[in-house]
Design a protein around this motif. Structure first.
Motif, short mmCIF file in Angstrom:
data_model
loop_
_atom_site.label_atom_id
_atom_site.label_comp_id
_atom_site.label_asym_id
_atom_site.label_seq_id
_atom_site.Cartn_x
_atom_site.Cartn_y
_atom_site.Cartn_z
N LEU A 19 -4.75 -7.90 -16.51
CA LEU A 19 -4.06 -6.32 -16.98
C LEU A 19 -3.82 -5.65 -15.47
CD1 LEU A 19 -6.89 -4.73 -19.15
CD2 LEU A 19 -4.94 -5.35 -19.93
N ILE A 20 -4.44 -6.24 -14.50
CA ILE A 20 -3.88 -6.10 -12.75
C ILE A 20 -2.76 -6.32 -12.73
CG2 ILE A 20 -3.60 -5.77 -10.50
CD1 ILE A 20 -7.04 -6.32 -11.42
N ASP A 21 -2.11 -7.98 -13.33
CA ASP A 21 -0.92 -8.19 -12.52
C ASP A 21 0.47 -7.91 -13.60
OD1 ASP A 21 -1.59 -10.10 -10.31
OD2 ASP A 21 -1.76 -11.76 -11.84
N LYS A 22 -0.51 -7.65 -14.99
CA LYS A 22 0.91 -6.55 -15.55
C LYS A 22 1.08 -4.93 -15.64
CE LYS A 22 1.18 -5.24 -20.48
NZ LYS A 22 0.03 -5.16 -22.32
N ILE A 23 -0.28 -4.69 -14.76
CA ILE A 23 0.45 -3.25 -14.20
C ILE A 23 1.55 -3.44 -13.40
CG2 ILE A 23 -0.65 -1.19 -14.04
CD1 ILE A 23 -2.90 -2.00 -15.51
N ASP A 24 0.95 -4.14 -12.53
CA ASP A 24 1.52 -4.22 -11.25
C ASP A 24 3.29 -4.23 -11.61
OD1 ASP A 24 1.78 -4.25 -7.94
OD2 ASP A 24 3.18 -6.67 -8.75
N GLN A 25 3.40 -5.58 -13.08
CA GLN A 25 4.67 -5.34 -13.02
C GLN A 25 5.66 -3.89 -13.23
OE1 GLN A 25 6.83 -8.26 -12.47
NE2 GLN A 25 5.11 -8.39 -10.67
N GLU A 26 4.20 -3.36 -14.37
CA GLU A 26 4.91 -2.56 -15.62
C GLU A 26 5.61 -1.27 -14.37
OE1 GLU A 26 2.47 -0.79 -18.40
OE2 GLU A 26 2.84 -3.09 -19.19
N PHE A 27 4.60 -1.17 -12.62
CA PHE A 27 5.37 -0.02 -12.09
C PHE A 27 6.31 -0.36 -11.23
CE2 PHE A 27 1.07 1.69 -13.47
CZ PHE A 27 0.82 3.28 -13.27
N GLY A 28 6.39 -1.50 -11.25
CA GLY A 28 7.43 -1.94 -10.59
C GLY A 28 7.50 -2.32 -9.69
N PHE A 29 6.35 -2.57 -9.26
CA PHE A 29 6.54 -3.36 -7.50
C PHE A 29 6.04 -4.41 -7.48
CE2 PHE A 29 2.98 0.18 -8.46
CZ PHE A 29 3.40 1.03 -7.33
N GLU A 75 -2.76 3.51 -10.43
CA GLU A 75 -1.26 4.77 -10.48
C GLU A 75 -1.97 5.78 -9.37
OE1 GLU A 75 1.37 8.35 -12.55
OE2 GLU A 75 -0.12 7.35 -13.06
N TRP A 76 -3.39 6.31 -9.74
CA TRP A 76 -4.42 7.07 -8.83
C TRP A 76 -4.22 6.54 -7.26
CZ3 TRP A 76 -8.21 6.18 -5.23
CH2 TRP A 76 -9.18 8.21 -4.74
N LEU A 77 -4.92 4.81 -6.96
CA LEU A 77 -4.33 4.33 -6.16
C LEU A 77 -3.44 4.01 -5.28
CD1 LEU A 77 -6.84 1.14 -7.15
CD2 LEU A 77 -7.48 3.03 -5.39
N TYR A 78 -1.95 3.82 -5.67
CA TYR A 78 -1.04 3.72 -5.71
C TYR A 78 0.02 5.56 -4.96
CZ TYR A 78 4.12 3.43 -4.33
OH TYR A 78 4.48 3.03 -3.96
N LYS A 79 -0.69 6.11 -5.49
CA LYS A 79 -0.06 7.69 -4.88
C LYS A 79 -0.86 8.32 -3.64
CE LYS A 79 1.16 9.81 -9.54
NZ LYS A 79 1.02 10.83 -10.18
N ASN A 80 -2.52 7.27 -3.83
CA ASN A 80 -2.99 7.73 -2.56
C ASN A 80 -3.96 6.96 -1.45
OD1 ASN A 80 -4.29 10.34 -3.41
ND2 ASN A 80 -4.31 9.52 -5.75
N LYS A 81 -2.09 5.92 -1.30
CA LYS A 81 -2.94 4.74 -0.92
C LYS A 81 -2.63 5.13 0.74
CE LYS A 81 2.13 3.55 -1.29
NZ LYS A 81 3.32 2.92 -1.28
N ASP A 82 -2.06 6.09 1.65
CA ASP A 82 -1.75 6.41 2.39
C ASP A 82 -3.76 7.00 2.69
OD1 ASP A 82 0.15 5.35 2.85
OD2 ASP A 82 1.64 7.19 2.57
N GLU A 83 -3.89 7.82 1.80
CA GLU A 83 -4.70 8.67 2.70
C GLU A 83 -6.45 7.42 2.57
OE1 GLU A 83 -6.24 12.00 3.31
OE2 GLU A 83 -4.26 11.95 3.75
N ILE A 84 -6.21 6.45 1.54
CA ILE A 84 -7.58 5.18 1.39
C ILE A 84 -7.28 4.10 2.39
CG2 ILE A 84 -7.77 3.21 -0.24
CD1 ILE A 84 -6.82 5.16 -2.83
N ARG A 85 -5.87 4.24 2.57
CA ARG A 85 -6.04 3.53 4.22
C ARG A 85 -6.54 3.75 5.96
NH1 ARG A 85 0.37 2.17 2.37
NH2 ARG A 85 -0.31 -0.01 2.09
N LYS A 86 -6.71 5.53 5.56
CA LYS A 86 -7.05 5.95 6.99
C LYS A 86 -8.28 5.43 6.86
CE LYS A 86 -4.48 10.18 6.50
NZ LYS A 86 -4.49 11.89 6.25
#
Length: 89
Positions: A19-29, A75-86
């Motif tokens: 599922l993670i691989d499928k979603i990654d492709q659907e988001f175009g990453f 989607e939430w993780l991607y949108k918040n990746k900069d904050e998470i990286r902190k």
């Protein structure tokens, strides 16, 4: 409370990876597929687990299935990746 989704919304680790691989492709990453390996069972590993949500069903039922839940989390993780990286580098 994390009550899970009950027996209708179970997913294995291998299904989760797919599922993670499928979603990654659907988001175009287009990240490379997740890599994994197998090892012996550890003493505390759960071989099967799902939450019994029967006592809650008159008050609450899951609104999303597995794919929608994974997609929303991704989607939430991607949108918040900069904050998470902190916090996690």
């Amino acid at each position: 409370f994390n009550v899970g989704g009950g027996p209708d919304n179970t997913v294995s680790l291998l299904e989760s990876i797919e599922l993670i691989d499928k979603i990654d492709q659907e988001f175009g990453f287009n990240n490379p597929p997740l890599q994994f390996s197998f090892a012996d069972w550890r003493l505390a590993d759960h071989r099967v687990y799902y939450s019994n949500i029967k006592p809650l069903e008159k008050y609450w039922k899951p609104k999303n299935g597995i794919l929608a839940s994974f997609s929303k989390t991704y989607e939430w993780l991607y949108k918040n990746k900069d904050e998470i990286r902190k916090f996690y580098g």
